[in-house]
Write a protein that holds these residues in place. Structure first.
Motif, PDB file in Angstrom:
ATOM      1  N   ARG A 101      -6.503   5.317  13.465  1.00  0.00           N
ATOM      2  CA  ARG A 101      -7.125   5.779  14.714  1.00  0.00           C
ATOM      3  C   ARG A 101      -8.411   6.548  14.459  1.00  0.00           C
ATOM      4  O   ARG A 101      -8.619   7.656  14.970  1.00  0.00           O
ATOM      5  CB  ARG A 101      -6.115   6.601  15.526  1.00  0.00           C
ATOM      6  N   GLY A 102      -9.274   5.963  13.610  1.00  0.00           N
ATOM      7  CA  GLY A 102     -10.571   6.556  13.331  1.00  0.00           C
ATOM      8  C   GLY A 102     -10.601   7.535  12.185  1.00  0.00           C
ATOM      9  O   GLY A 102     -11.682   8.004  11.792  1.00  0.00           O
ATOM     10  N   ARG A 103      -9.443   7.842  11.609  1.00  0.00           N
ATOM     11  CA  ARG A 103      -9.388   8.755  10.464  1.00  0.00           C
ATOM     12  C   ARG A 103      -9.005   7.978   9.223  1.00  0.00           C
ATOM     13  O   ARG A 103      -7.979   7.279   9.222  1.00  0.00           O
ATOM     14  CB  ARG A 103      -8.365   9.870  10.718  1.00  0.00           C
ATOM     15  N   PRO A 104      -9.754   8.078   8.131  1.00  0.00           N
ATOM     16  CA  PRO A 104      -9.416   7.318   6.927  1.00  0.00           C
ATOM     17  C   PRO A 104      -8.206   7.904   6.209  1.00  0.00           C
ATOM     18  O   PRO A 104      -8.127   9.130   6.006  1.00  0.00           O
ATOM     19  CB  PRO A 104     -10.678   7.434   6.068  1.00  0.00           C
ATOM     20  N   LEU A 105      -7.264   7.033   5.858  1.00  0.00           N
ATOM     21  CA  LEU A 105      -6.083   7.432   5.094  1.00  0.00           C
ATOM     22  C   LEU A 105      -6.196   6.814   3.702  1.00  0.00           C
ATOM     23  O   LEU A 105      -6.215   5.584   3.560  1.00  0.00           O
ATOM     24  CB  LEU A 105      -4.811   6.955   5.791  1.00  0.00           C
ATOM     25  N   ASP A 106      -6.296   7.647   2.685  1.00  0.00           N
ATOM     26  CA  ASP A 106      -6.393   7.154   1.318  1.00  0.00           C
ATOM     27  C   ASP A 106      -5.066   6.545   0.875  1.00  0.00           C
ATOM     28  O   ASP A 106      -3.990   7.147   1.056  1.00  0.00           O
ATOM     29  CB  ASP A 106      -6.767   8.287   0.360  1.00  0.00           C
ATOM     30  N   LEU A 157       0.854  -1.188   0.000  1.00  0.00           N
ATOM     31  CA  LEU A 157       0.000   0.000   0.000  1.00  0.00           C
ATOM     32  C   LEU A 157       0.889   1.237   0.000  1.00  0.00           C
ATOM     33  O   LEU A 157       1.885   1.292   0.728  1.00  0.00           O
ATOM     34  CB  LEU A 157      -0.907   0.046   1.232  1.00  0.00           C
ATOM     35  N   ARG A 158       0.493   2.203  -0.798  1.00  0.00           N
ATOM     36  CA  ARG A 158       1.181   3.500  -0.791  1.00  0.00           C
ATOM     37  C   ARG A 158       0.163   4.582  -0.500  1.00  0.00           C
ATOM     38  O   ARG A 158      -0.873   4.679  -1.177  1.00  0.00           O
ATOM     39  CB  ARG A 158       1.868   3.759  -2.134  1.00  0.00           C
ATOM     40  N   ALA A 159       0.442   5.380   0.529  1.00  0.00           N
ATOM     41  CA  ALA A 159      -0.502   6.429   0.921  1.00  0.00           C
ATOM     42  C   ALA A 159      -0.548   7.537  -0.131  1.00  0.00           C
ATOM     43  O   ALA A 159       0.488   7.982  -0.631  1.00  0.00           O
ATOM     44  CB  ALA A 159      -0.107   7.010   2.270  1.00  0.00           C
ATOM     45  N   THR A 160      -1.753   7.956  -0.460  1.00  0.00           N
ATOM     46  CA  THR A 160      -1.945   9.119  -1.326  1.00  0.00           C
ATOM     47  C   THR A 160      -2.433  10.321  -0.522  1.00  0.00           C
ATOM     48  O   THR A 160      -2.446  11.442  -1.029  1.00  0.00           O
ATOM     49  CB  THR A 160      -2.957   8.800  -2.444  1.00  0.00           C
ATOM     50  N   GLY A 161      -2.833  10.069   0.717  1.00  0.00           N
ATOM     51  CA  GLY A 161      -3.215  11.136   1.633  1.00  0.00           C
ATOM     52  C   GLY A 161      -2.144  11.330   2.689  1.00  0.00           C
ATOM     53  O   GLY A 161      -1.096  10.669   2.682  1.00  0.00           O
ATOM     54  N   THR A 215      12.478   7.897   1.438  1.00  0.00           N
ATOM     55  CA  THR A 215      12.798   8.080   0.028  1.00  0.00           C
ATOM     56  C   THR A 215      11.627   8.681  -0.728  1.00  0.00           C
ATOM     57  O   THR A 215      11.790   9.621  -1.515  1.00  0.00           O
ATOM     58  CB  THR A 215      13.192   6.739  -0.612  1.00  0.00           C
ATOM     59  N   LEU A 216      10.423   8.162  -0.500  1.00  0.00           N
ATOM     60  CA  LEU A 216       9.236   8.602  -1.229  1.00  0.00           C
ATOM     61  C   LEU A 216       8.514   9.754  -0.546  1.00  0.00           C
ATOM     62  O   LEU A 216       7.627  10.374  -1.147  1.00  0.00           O
ATOM     63  CB  LEU A 216       8.271   7.422  -1.399  1.00  0.00           C
ATOM     64  N   ARG A 217       8.850   9.997   0.709  1.00  0.00           N
ATOM     65  CA  ARG A 217       8.227  11.054   1.504  1.00  0.00           C
ATOM     66  C   ARG A 217       6.726  10.851   1.652  1.00  0.00           C
ATOM     67  O   ARG A 217       5.929  11.791   1.591  1.00  0.00           O
ATOM     68  CB  ARG A 217       8.514  12.440   0.900  1.00  0.00           C
ATOM     69  N   THR A 218       6.337   9.601   1.850  1.00  0.00           N
ATOM     70  CA  THR A 218       4.932   9.286   2.075  1.00  0.00           C
ATOM     71  C   THR A 218       4.845   7.985   2.858  1.00  0.00           C
ATOM     72  O   THR A 218       5.843   7.281   3.041  1.00  0.00           O
ATOM     73  CB  THR A 218       4.176   9.159   0.737  1.00  0.00           C
ATOM     74  N   GLY A 219       3.648   7.663   3.333  1.00  0.00           N
ATOM     75  CA  GLY A 219       3.456   6.425   4.058  1.00  0.00           C
ATOM     76  C   GLY A 219       3.404   5.233   3.116  1.00  0.00           C
ATOM     77  O   GLY A 219       2.859   5.318   2.009  1.00  0.00           O
ATOM     78  N   ASP A 274      -3.464  -4.337  -7.952  1.00  0.00           N
ATOM     79  CA  ASP A 274      -2.558  -3.196  -8.028  1.00  0.00           C
ATOM     80  C   ASP A 274      -3.233  -2.014  -8.721  1.00  0.00           C
ATOM     81  O   ASP A 274      -3.867  -2.163  -9.778  1.00  0.00           O
ATOM     82  CB  ASP A 274      -1.291  -3.586  -8.785  1.00  0.00           C
ATOM     83  N   GLY A 275      -3.102  -0.849  -8.095  1.00  0.00           N
ATOM     84  CA  GLY A 275      -3.692   0.373  -8.623  1.00  0.00           C
ATOM     85  C   GLY A 275      -5.036   0.724  -8.040  1.00  0.00           C
ATOM     86  O   GLY A 275      -5.510   1.856  -8.221  1.00  0.00           O
ATOM     87  N   ASP A 276      -5.652  -0.217  -7.331  1.00  0.00           N
ATOM     88  CA  ASP A 276      -6.975   0.046  -6.760  1.00  0.00           C
ATOM     89  C   ASP A 276      -6.872   0.918  -5.513  1.00  0.00           C
ATOM     90  O   ASP A 276      -5.940   0.778  -4.710  1.00  0.00           O
ATOM     91  CB  ASP A 276      -7.671  -1.260  -6.396  1.00  0.00           C
ATOM     92  N   PRO A 277      -7.848   1.809  -5.290  1.00  0.00           N
ATOM     93  CA  PRO A 277      -7.842   2.619  -4.069  1.00  0.00           C
ATOM     94  C   PRO A 277      -8.381   1.833  -2.878  1.00  0.00           C
ATOM     95  O   PRO A 277      -9.312   1.036  -3.010  1.00  0.00           O
ATOM     96  CB  PRO A 277      -8.775   3.776  -4.420  1.00  0.00           C
ATOM     97  N   VAL A 278      -7.782   2.041  -1.722  1.00  0.00           N
ATOM     98  CA  VAL A 278      -8.277   1.500  -0.454  1.00  0.00           C
ATOM     99  C   VAL A 278      -8.049   2.571   0.597  1.00  0.00           C
ATOM    100  O   VAL A 278      -7.450   3.618   0.325  1.00  0.00           O
ATOM    101  CB  VAL A 278      -7.544   0.191  -0.050  1.00  0.00           C
ATOM    102  N   ARG A 279      -8.546   2.313   1.799  1.00  0.00           N
ATOM    103  CA  ARG A 279      -8.317   3.233   2.909  1.00  0.00           C
ATOM    104  C   ARG A 279      -7.814   2.465   4.117  1.00  0.00           C
ATOM    105  O   ARG A 279      -8.184   1.316   4.327  1.00  0.00           O
ATOM    106  CB  ARG A 279      -9.609   3.971   3.281  1.00  0.00           C
TER     107      ARG A 279
END
Length: 362
Positions: free
Chosen positions: A343-348, A284-288, A316-320, A334-339
């Motif tokens: 801790r109760g907050r959705p991370l895209d 998973l790669r965070a987009t949010g 390196t990527l500066r993201t989660g 691969d490529g599909d969005p998930v969340r």
């Protein structure tokens, strides 16, 4: 901390004011004060880092037919490699769960060096000792040997400076004096692991750091080792592999000799492979904005489809980024969005096939 084992380099880490913490029954350096985990991570990606990984188990299996015996126990096929080569393999339970993942060094047909994880060394050695035929000995050398890792694009220069062999094929090793040099590592970078007598380790550590520092290198702790291996998509036992997570689920089927007639857990794993696993390890790669952490739920729409097994901020990527065990029935690819539920907050996030950064191990 008083009950934990110390590396032969413990005093060196204390002198460098390292942040020490328990790991696998040992007290080990997590980071050093001059820049911390991010600086150490970056040094490995751009120059070179020197790690103490002496918590890793070391044991010698010797006697007539030692290699053939181990090949009947562990998953990978030792017949694929020759003397002077190493192999990644798995020690499975009879139900197919992973008791440990480890490296096997094939010295001769009658001698192997194995390197299990610290927390699992006793289990692996106990299982091998119990199964060993007459004449085959399993000798624990954990207290006698140290393991250092030199990782990064400038690691060959460090070895050249010390007169150690750098021109090795991937997963090949060579003995030079009292040092065994193997072209392996856990960072996704070109690198080496050095096995040496414990008494000689402090002097070797000093020489490695003296050679690495002018190249932009530095001492690195287990914090950077974890962020580096996550970027590389390498599994960590106890999180991405475990007695409850099989090689098929974890995407480690490449480390199984499926045509071998015998290894621990074979019948269960063959059936799982043929039927398809109920869950699979994905990247998973965070987009949010946010960082996924182990144990956090992964959702597709409103449905929970799995959980994060390893998660961190990628310097390196500066993201989660994360590895997550997802239900195969969810149909995500691969490529599909998930969340991720942080801790109760959705991370895209987006499903992404590891490695998250290009591999440079070969």
């Amino acid at each position: 901390m008083s009950d934990l084992r110390h590396s032969p380099l413990h005093e060196r880490h204390v002198a460098l004011d390292a942040t020490m913490a328990p790991f696998g029954g040992w007290t080990m350096p997590i980071s050093y004060p001059d820049g911390g985990v991010v600086a150490e991570h970056t040094a490995v990606r751009e120059a070179v880092g020197v790690f103490d990984v002496s918590h890793l188990g070391t044991a010698v299996i010797s006697g007539p037919g030692a290699a053939a015996f181990v090949n009947r126990c562990l998953t990978n096929n030792l017949d694929r490699i020759e003397a002077g080569q190493a192999q990644y393999t798995l020690c499975c339970a009879d139900d197919g769960g992973v008791l440990d993942d480890l490296i096997v060094y094939r010295v001769t047909d009658d001698e192997l060096l194995i390197m299990p994880n610290a927390a699992n060394a006793a289990v692996v050695l106990g299982r091998l000792t119990e199964a060993a035929p007459d004449g085959v000995r399993v000798t624990d050398r954990h207290a006698e040997l140290a393991v250092l890792a030199v990782q990064g694009p400038r690691s060959p220069e460090v070895l050249d400076e010390l007169g150690l062999p750098s021109e090795l094929d991937y997963m090949a090793f060579r003995d030079v004096g009292d040092v065994r040099v193997c072209r392996t590592g856990y960072t996704g970078e070109h690198g080496y692991e050095l096995v040496v007598d414990a008494a000689a380790a402090p002097g070797l550590w000093d020489r490695l750091l003296a050679a690495a520092t002018p190249l932009g290198g530095r001492a690195c702790g287990l914090g950077a080792r974890d962020t580096l291996r996550t970027e590389a998509g390498y599994p960590l036992h106890g999180q991405d592999l475990s007695p409850e997570i099989s090689p098929v689920q974890a995407g480690c089927g490449w480390a199984v000799g499926w045509r071998k007639p015998e290894f621990w857990g074979r019948s269960v794993l063959v059936a799982e492979r043929e039927n398809g696993p109920a869950r699979r390890l994905r990247g998973l790669r965070a987009t949010g904005r946010g960082v996924p952490r182990p144990g956090m739920a992964v959702l597709a729409g409103d449905a929970e489809i799995g959980h994060v097994t390893s998660g961190t901020f990628s310097p390196t990527l500066r993201t989660g980024i994360a590895l997550a065990l997802l239900d195969a029935s969810s149909g995500v690819s691969d490529g599909d969005p998930v969340r991720v539920d942080v801790r109760g907050r959705p991370l895209d996030c987006v499903v992404a096939k590891p490695p998250f950064v290009p591999s440079r191990v070969r």
